[in-house]
Design an enzyme around this catalytic site. Sequence first.
Site, PDB file in Angstrom:
ATOM      1  N   SER A  66      34.821  33.689 -33.273  1.00 15.44           N
ATOM      2  CA  SER A  66      34.999  34.822 -34.194  1.00 15.44           C
ATOM      3  C   SER A  66      35.777  34.376 -35.428  1.00 15.44           C
ATOM      4  CB  SER A  66      35.756  35.961 -33.513  1.00 15.44           C
ATOM      5  OG  SER A  66      35.034  36.493 -32.435  1.00 15.44           O
ATOM      6  N   GLY A 158      31.046  38.772 -33.526  1.00 16.02           N
ATOM      7  CA  GLY A 158      32.446  38.375 -33.698  1.00 16.02           C
ATOM      8  C   GLY A 158      33.325  39.593 -33.475  1.00 16.02           C
ATOM      9  N   LYS A 159      34.509  39.344 -32.959  1.00 19.36           N
ATOM     10  CA  LYS A 159      35.439  40.457 -32.745  1.00 19.36           C
ATOM     11  C   LYS A 159      36.293  40.587 -34.007  1.00 19.36           C
ATOM     12  CE  LYS A 159      37.930  42.161 -28.711  1.00 19.36           C
ATOM     13  NZ  LYS A 159      37.429  43.526 -28.726  1.00 19.36           N
ATOM     14  N   VAL A 160      35.650  41.095 -35.047  1.00 19.92           N
ATOM     15  CA  VAL A 160      36.220  41.111 -36.396  1.00 19.92           C
ATOM     16  C   VAL A 160      36.904  42.453 -36.648  1.00 19.92           C
ATOM     17  CG1 VAL A 160      35.648  40.947 -38.845  1.00 19.92           C
ATOM     18  CG2 VAL A 160      34.367  39.579 -37.188  1.00 19.92           C
ATOM     19  N   TYR A 164      35.709  47.155 -36.666  1.00 20.72           N
ATOM     20  CA  TYR A 164      36.116  48.210 -35.725  1.00 20.72           C
ATOM     21  C   TYR A 164      36.185  49.593 -36.360  1.00 20.72           C
ATOM     22  CZ  TYR A 164      35.996  45.329 -31.739  1.00 20.72           C
ATOM     23  OH  TYR A 164      35.502  44.560 -30.717  1.00 20.72           O
TER      24      TYR A 164
END
Length: 315
Positions: A66, A158-160, A164
């Site tokens: 990420s 990706g944990k961007v 969120y």
Amino acid sequence: MHVAHLPYAYFEGRIVPLEEAKVSVATHALQYGTGVFGGIRGYLDQDGSTINIFRLRDHFTRFAQSAGLIKIGLPLDLDGLCDLAVELTRKNRPTGNVYFRPFAYKAGLDLGPTLTGVDDGFTVYMLPLGDYYAAPNGLSVMVSSWQRISDNAIPARGKVSGAYINSSITKDEAQGYGFDEAILLNTRGKVSEGSACNLMLVRNGRLITPPVTADILEGITRRSVLQLADDLGIPVEEREVDRTELYVADELFFCGTGVQVTWIGQVDKRPVGDGRPGPITTQLQGRFFDIVQGRAPEYADWLTRVAIPAAVAAD
Ligand code: PMP
């Protein structure tokens, strides 16, 4: 959900009291959402003095990927990240289940959203975390009026942080209408995932989940559940899912670090199956909790075991 964090965090290269882990309001990541994070659970073992961290290395592998997607460099390699989580656990001495939040971010105070040349920061903090959802009747979910972000707009795998907003707006809508959660369709109109969890369906004894090309976050729990199903001889399909398949599914459940494995009782006010947790969901959920709570030695390599030192007076 207001939470009391554990007292120590890693920040700017050392472990410090959490109150000292502070950034400026002008921080690039705060202004533009240019951060990436991880969410990792540690479960108190049956022995009461060991924390079992679930798939630590896999979580940090995705975290590093990420970070790479938005050009954030990490100060530690994979081994270093795992060692740090262990050290921080020992320092925080949790007495119950925990959650780790590693966060890598554009720490510069630069104006303008470009990535190259902006300084990077990295921190990890921890909090106690029990079950996210108590769902005796299963979750009640709606198909969101919002779409899941497209990978061509914001990296979906990706944990961007900035991405969120998609989760916030979706979850907020669902809760505003009285549902627990939402299921998002992607821009191609196919089922993607929940606001912060992956989705599984059961139809005719087969476990089905949208593929990694459906704009999902590639969940570690998703991967684990697929593996468990395979090990149990349950046929698995990773394929595109239509909205109306949700209405005819025999079983539906979410999986993710937060929700763990939680069954869905109704979708768009239509009961799922016979309105009770189905046999495949129940079997996979039972297996999952056996593993994370340290009762399934055959999956011991999914756990990083951290012995918690007993408190000493002059520490
Ligand atoms: N999708 C999204 C958007 C998430 O935030 C999460 C939680 N990390 C998941 C899926 C599930 O991923 P994991 O099993 O790795 O927690």
